[in-house]
Structures are given as C-alpha cells and as structure tokens.
Design an enzyme around this catalytic site. Structure first.
Site, short mmCIF file in Angstrom:
data_model
loop_
_atom_site.label_atom_id
_atom_site.label_comp_id
_atom_site.label_asym_id
_atom_site.label_seq_id
_atom_site.Cartn_x
_atom_site.Cartn_y
_atom_site.Cartn_z
N GLU A 1 -5.93 -4.04 -0.41
CA GLU A 1 -4.93 -2.98 -0.55
C GLU A 1 -3.57 -3.61 -0.83
OE1 GLU A 1 -4.57 -0.27 2.82
OE2 GLU A 1 -2.48 0.10 2.29
N ARG B 1 5.14 -1.40 -1.74
CA ARG B 1 6.41 -1.55 -1.01
C ARG B 1 7.35 -2.50 -1.72
NH1 ARG B 1 3.71 -2.03 5.07
NH2 ARG B 1 2.24 -0.38 4.59
N THR C 1 0.46 2.46 0.52
CA THR C 1 1.79 3.05 0.65
C THR C 1 2.09 3.98 -0.54
OG1 THR C 1 2.42 0.88 1.57
CG2 THR C 1 4.12 2.55 1.51
N LYS D 1 -7.71 7.34 6.63
CA LYS D 1 -6.99 6.26 7.32
C LYS D 1 -6.38 6.87 8.59
CE LYS D 1 -2.64 3.71 6.56
NZ LYS D 1 -2.21 2.45 5.96
C1 3PG Z 1 -0.26 -0.21 7.14
O1 3PG Z 1 0.42 0.23 6.25
O2 3PG Z 1 -1.44 0.09 7.27
C2 3PG Z 1 0.39 -1.07 8.14
O3 3PG Z 1 1.65 -1.46 7.74
C3 3PG Z 1 -0.39 -2.25 8.52
O4 3PG Z 1 -0.07 -2.45 9.84
P1 3PG Z 1 -0.05 -3.88 10.52
O5 3PG Z 1 1.05 -4.65 9.85
O6 3PG Z 1 0.24 -3.59 11.97
O7 3PG Z 1 -1.39 -4.52 10.29
#
Ligand code: 3PG
Length: 217
Positions: A42, A46, A70, A138
C-alpha cells in the site's frame, strides 16, 4: 472468494503502509518486500512521490500487487487507478467514495478489476459500508479504538464482515490480530519505517518481511 482472498493466497497477510519520499526508493523497497514474501504493497498518497511510486513498482516488480493508500476523494481514486493501482485503501468512507467505487467497478467499457478497502471506526460505519456492498473493510485506527477487543465484539453483529486492522499494529502485536477469525489481514508501517528507507537498508526491509508469520488459527 474475493479478489483480496485470491491475492492473499500468494502473499503473507500483512500489508505494509508505505510512505515514499524519494522515488528512487520505490523499486528496491518493493523488491525487498516481495523477496520476503509480502506482495501486497500500500503506497500512501501522503507524498508527492506516491503516484509515481505506484507506476514504477507496477512496471518493474510484476510480483508485487500495488495499491494506493490514504485515498480520501474521487479524484485521488481515479489518479491511483490511472497510475496502475490494483487496490485502493481509504482511512474512511464517504458518499463520494462509495459512488466512485461503484462507478469504476461497474463501468462496462473498462471495468476496473481492483479492490476498494474503505476504512471504518464505528458500528454505524460498518453498517453503511455493508449497505453499499463492501464486506472487507479496513479497521482504522485499530489500536486506538479498541484493538482486538473491538474486533471480537464486532464478530457478533457483523458476522459476514472481514477486517484489515491498521494503526498501531506492530511486530509485537500483529499475530494477536491475525488470529481473530474476522481478520483477513493487517496493515502497518513498521516494515518500511522511514529510517530503513532513508538508509536504503533493503536487507532489513526484506528480513522484517521474511519474519512475518501467518496466523496460527
Ligand atoms: C495507516 O494509514 O493505516 C496508518 O498510518 C498505519 O499506522 P501505523 O503507522 O501505526 O502502522
């Protein structure tokens, strides 16, 4: 069997949530993850380099299944598809995203064969997602909103829904999540943390991926 189920037959059930600052990191990072048995990647939108990273990996690493993360609006959804994204992940679910996902998946001339994984954080959001036809979701930000306890509680009313928890998942706790019957896979950023990418430490990225073991149950 869904497309996501099919893909997970050939990958460890951990989706790295990746932030690419330097486009030159995209391909060697993807090769390292694939070498470690992690094929679903993924790439978050960002950073400026996100879309270019998706295209570069799609071209150079055919064993990778590349998605965009995102994705918060229809425009980014389309840009991600145009860049070659095979799956789209969003931290949430809006009417605009529901409409866009339904439109691209039903377009007769060019049906997108990809997967949309919308994010949910409450029971009501799970119900909205289900009503819109999405049953693989998710769960975000998983650890902050109840973690394993929340997912166990959702198994009762939402027995047909499967979750990909992300947010606060780490090497120390991912197995607890993967062992839950309603968890199909989990996501996390630790496999590709910024310091590893900045140091171009591809051996460590590969070994972190290699160390992932699937659920016991
Ligand atoms: C996401 O977008 O899924 C999170 O930013 C990932 O979270 P983590 O950095 O706590 O793994």
């Amino acid at each position: 069997m869904t497309q996501l189920d099919n893909w997970l037959e050939h990958s460890k059930p951990l989706i790295p949530v990746i932030v690419i600052d330097d486009i030159r990191h995209a391909v060697p990072m993807a090769k390292a993850l694939v070498a470690g048995g992690v094929h679903l990647l993924e790439i978050t939108l960002r950073t400026e380099a996100g879309l270019a990273a998706i295209s570069a990996i799609k071209q150079a690493v055919p064993e990778a299944i590349v998605g965009a993360g995102t994705v918060c609006n229809a425009k980014d959804f389309q840009c991600a598809i145009d860049a070659g994204a095979q799956f789209i992940v969003s931290p949430g679910l809006t009417p605009e995203l529901i409409e866009k996902a339904q439109q691209v998946q039903s377009h007769l001339d060019d049906p997108w064969q990809g997967v949309f994984l919308p994010g949910v954080a409450t029971a009501s959001e799970v119900m909205v997602a289900q009503q819109a036809g999405f049953t693989q979701l998710k769960c975000f930000p998983a650890s902050a909103i109840g973690g394993e306890k929340l997912l166990k509680a959702w198994a009762g009313p939402f027995s047909k829904v499967q979750f990909c928890p992300t947010g606060g998942i780490s090497q120390d706790n991912y197995l607890g999540y993967l062992n839950l019957p309603n968890v199909i896979c989990a996501g996390g950023s630790w496999l590709t943390e910024a310091s590893l990418l900045n140091d171009e430490n591809w051996a460590k990225v590969e070994s972190r991926a290699r160390d992932i073991i699937p659920a016991i149950s």
